[in-house]
Write an enzyme that holds these catalytic residues in place. Structure first.
Site, PDB file in Angstrom:
ATOM      1  N   ASP A   1       0.659  -0.963  -0.255  1.00 14.39           N
ATOM      2  CA  ASP A   1       0.074  -0.251   0.241  1.00 14.39           C
ATOM      3  C   ASP A   1       1.275   1.700  -0.126  1.00 14.39           C
ATOM      4  O   ASP A   1       1.707   1.720   1.123  1.00 14.39           O
ATOM      5  CB  ASP A   1      -0.619  -0.057   0.686  1.00 14.39           C
ATOM      6  CG  ASP A   1      -1.734   1.062   1.122  1.00 14.39           C
ATOM      7  OD1 ASP A   1      -1.589   2.298   0.747  1.00 14.39           O
ATOM      8  OD2 ASP A   1      -2.925   0.893   1.629  1.00 14.39           O
ATOM      9  N   HIS A   2       0.734   1.693  -1.260  1.00 12.66           N
ATOM     10  CA  HIS A   2       2.099   2.804  -1.376  1.00 12.66           C
ATOM     11  C   HIS A   2       1.916   4.116  -0.215  1.00 12.66           C
ATOM     12  O   HIS A   2       2.881   4.964  -0.068  1.00 12.66           O
ATOM     13  CB  HIS A   2       2.336   3.361  -2.225  1.00 12.66           C
ATOM     14  CG  HIS A   2       0.753   4.572  -3.084  1.00 12.66           C
ATOM     15  ND1 HIS A   2      -0.101   3.934  -3.505  1.00 12.66           N
ATOM     16  CD2 HIS A   2       1.362   5.979  -3.269  1.00 12.66           C
ATOM     17  CE1 HIS A   2      -0.747   5.270  -3.389  1.00 12.66           C
ATOM     18  NE2 HIS A   2       0.239   6.181  -3.531  1.00 12.66           N
TER      19      HIS A   2
ATOM     20  N   HIS B   1      -6.253   2.789   1.315  1.00 13.59           N
ATOM     21  CA  HIS B   1      -4.607   3.545   1.901  1.00 13.59           C
ATOM     22  C   HIS B   1      -5.803   4.803   3.411  1.00 13.59           C
ATOM     23  O   HIS B   1      -5.249   4.001   4.052  1.00 13.59           O
ATOM     24  CB  HIS B   1      -5.427   4.783   0.425  1.00 13.59           C
ATOM     25  CG  HIS B   1      -3.990   4.079  -0.457  1.00 13.59           C
ATOM     26  ND1 HIS B   1      -3.711   3.498  -0.567  1.00 13.59           N
ATOM     27  CD2 HIS B   1      -4.561   4.731  -1.811  1.00 13.59           C
ATOM     28  CE1 HIS B   1      -3.312   3.355  -1.785  1.00 13.59           C
ATOM     29  NE2 HIS B   1      -3.605   4.202  -2.615  1.00 13.59           N
TER      30      HIS B   1
HETATM   31  C1  BG6 Z   1      -3.877   4.342  -6.060  1.00  9.74           C
HETATM   32  C2  BG6 Z   1      -4.935   5.005  -6.699  1.00  9.74           C
HETATM   33  O1  BG6 Z   1      -4.090   3.547  -5.051  1.00  9.74           O
HETATM   34  O2  BG6 Z   1      -3.516   5.662  -5.702  1.00  9.74           O
HETATM   35  C3  BG6 Z   1      -5.602   5.955  -7.364  1.00  9.74           C
HETATM   36  O3  BG6 Z   1      -4.894   3.714  -7.372  1.00  9.74           O
HETATM   37  C4  BG6 Z   1      -4.565   7.426  -7.002  1.00  9.74           C
HETATM   38  O4  BG6 Z   1      -6.764   5.937  -8.024  1.00  9.74           O
HETATM   39  C5  BG6 Z   1      -4.012   7.232  -6.374  1.00  9.74           C
HETATM   40  O5  BG6 Z   1      -5.064   8.208  -8.077  1.00  9.74           O
HETATM   41  C6  BG6 Z   1      -3.362   7.970  -5.227  1.00  9.74           C
HETATM   42  O6  BG6 Z   1      -2.104   7.872  -4.300  1.00  9.74           O
HETATM   43  P1  BG6 Z   1      -1.555   9.391  -4.126  1.00  9.74           P
HETATM   44  O7  BG6 Z   1       0.027   9.453  -4.146  1.00  9.74           O
HETATM   45  O8  BG6 Z   1      -1.534  10.336  -5.552  1.00  9.74           O
HETATM   46  O9  BG6 Z   1      -2.151  10.149  -3.492  1.00  9.74           O
END
Ligand code: BG6
Length: 523
Positions: A210-211, A273
């Site tokens: 989960d980045h 997230h």
């Molecule tokens: C991803 C989703 O996990 O997270 C995307 O699939 C979303 O839809 C993105 O845009 C948002 O990531 P960040 O790091 O730009 O907040």
């Protein structure tokens, strides 16, 4: 971790996770990194730039190799060239992207083509890996990265289970697997995927990404709470009135309609997230700062979530879809007009909901969550809104409606946090206005936080799963999403609301929180 940053004029600091005084002084281990989905967007935009930066920071072992695997036929050189031009295209987006390091880095990149469900690919993979390992003097440690659409997870995992590709935990040089989201489409498919992964790997070898957990400001949630004496005593229903967690995006679906149509915000953002942010905010302090202790506490927090019946799902959630509008002054089309989206699509691009935790710390403190695409700006925040003082002293002086104290954790952009409190505004009369104490990463540490994927790739190399979701976490988060989906299906409520692109969601979302006598904070 070092304690720096009191001095706002600190010199720019190259963020190096191995620097003296940090808790991660280990040296990186040499390994082969096999990226399934080597020609995909994630590899080009995130993984290769992150590996390149790690190489420049000496956080990738000089003998480590990268092997891209994808369907298209290509030579190693053509693959390198494709990655190089993609990197140059995106170099402007990533400050300090180490373009100059490329030539040395490219040397360690290789490519293999084939179809993921074809056993011949895995024979070729075995041979190619053994060749690279011999040539570069690698010990046989392997990291498989599944940067592919979920339909390919099954075929790849099943084939990796064949001879000579995966060593079980403790049986010689390590093998690890990184699995990108979405991890399943619902609870049942997530369970099935977990069963399949664990038939090939041991849980200690599995890294579910989960980045958000790789974001510096997300890691700072626990540091803020637990490395300081002042916050944790306030962190409960004794002082907190409610919590708001927002993941707002100004982007639309960006050419990902095929995936997004089936996912919607509930699967795209809530399941991973938002639930991770909630767990880190709500969890109890762990006994130790290690992967299992921290994940145990997150799981306990998720288990404390009050189950949502179908009636609750319709009463406590708002789903909506964006119509045409404008973002930063430029017109944008409605979701239903985006390429690849069904003209009658009922997919939600916005979701607001109220969740409650049934435990000692949080009983009576609602958690309001919201996320949407095509909102006015990109902003992710966790806000703790505090109770008013027990006695409204200043009412006797004619002062009403003092704003509550808010501790605001800015996850992105402008990473940092702030505390808002009331102050007497200067003058002879008594006026109380909200003022803010602010911490910004950039001004305090002289550098923007590093990219999430750098930290996550480094942790996989070190075998540290703290910032990755464990099997039970993923399944508990799916339980929440499933119960909402079930409520929506069985009752057909709430109906899909609408909001113009560029506005903060539908009116129904305001009503959701106003019903409880509260309001969404302005971001
Ligand atoms: C991803 C989703 O996990 O997270 C995307 O699939 C979303 O839809 C993105 O845009 C948002 O990531 P960040 O790091 O730009 O907040």
């Amino acid at each position: 971790m070092t304690a720096r940053g009191a001095d706002a004029a600190a010199p720019a600091l190259e963020p190096n996770p191995f620097r003296e005084g940090s808790v991660t002084l280990d040296t990186p281990e040499p390994c082969s990194i096999v990226v399934f989905g080597g020609t995909g967007d994630l590899t080009r935009r995130k993984l290769i730039p992150a590996l390149l930066r790690l190489a420049a920071l000496k956080c990738l072992h000089p003998r480590s190799a990268i092997l891209g695997v994808a369907r298209r036929e290509m030579t190693d050189d053509a693959f390198r060239e494709e990655l190089r031009s993609a990197m140059l295209d995106h170099a402007g987006e990533a400050p300090g992207s180490h373009v100059a390091e490329w030539e040395r880095f490219a040397d360690r990149i290789h490519y293999l083509s084939g179809s993921f469900d074809d056993p011949a690919l895995y024979d070729a993979l075995r041979a190619k890996l053994e060749g690279i390992e011999r040539q570069r003097g690698l010990p046989g440690t392997r990291l498989y990265y599944l940067a592919v659409p979920p339909a390919s997870f099954g075929p790849i995992l099943r084939q990796l289970g064949g001879p000579g590709l995966v060593r079980r935990h403790g049986e010689g040089p390590w093998t690890r697997v990184v699995i990108e989201k979405p991890f399943g489409h619902d609870l049942e498919s997530a369970r099935e995927l977990n069963r399949l992964v664990l038939s090939v790997f041991d849980e200690r070898q599995v890294f579910r990404i989960d980045h958000y957990l790789g974001k510096e400001s997300v890691q700072n949630i626990l540091v803020l709470r637990l490395a300081n004496g002042i916050f944790e005593p306030l962190w409960s229903n004794r002082h907190v009135d409610h919590v708001q967690i927002t993941v707002a995006e100004s982007l639309g679906v960006e050419g990902r309609a095929a995936y997004y149509e089936r996912a919607g915000v509930s699967r795209d953002i809530l399941q991973n997230h938002l639930m991770q942010l909630l767990a880190l905010t709500a969890m109890e302090p762990p006994a130790r700062f290690d992967a299992e202790s921290i994940r145990d506490e997150k799981v306990k927090a998720l288990r404390a979530l009050a189950p949502l019946s179908p009636e609750d799902a319709s009463a406590r959630t708002v789903r909506a879809q964006y119509e045409s509008g404008a973002i930063a002054g430029s017109p944008v089309p409605a979701y239903r007009e985006e390429p690849g989206v069904d003209r009658a699509s009922e997919t939600e691009t916005y979701l607001a909901l109220r969740l409650d935790l049934e435990n000692w710390r949080w009983a009576g403190v609602p958690f309001y969550l919201r996320s949407g695409k095509r909102l006015p700006k990109r902003a992710t925040e966790i806000d703790l809104v505090f109770r008013h003082p027990p006695y409204a002293l200043f009412r006797s002086a004619g002062i009403q409606g003092i704003e509550p104290n808010v501790l605001r954790l800015r996850i992105q952009p402008d990473e940092g946090c702030s505390f808002t409190f009331g102050s007497k505004s200067p003058g002879q009369a008594l006026h109380i206005d909200p003022v803010r104490m602010d911490f910004y990463y950039l001004t305090s540490f002289g550098a923007d936080p590093p990219e999430a994927y750098e930290r996550l790739l480094l942790d996989v190399n070190r075998g540290d799963a703290t910032l990755f979701a464990r099997r039970d976490e993923v399944e508990l988060a799916w339980e929440v999403v499933d119960s909402i989906a079930k409520g929506w299906e069985t009752r057909g409520e709430p109906p899909l609301a609408r909001y113009p692109a560029g506005r903060w969601g539908p009116r129904e979302a305001d009503a959701l929180i106003q019903r409880d006598g509260r309001k969404w904070l302005r971001l």
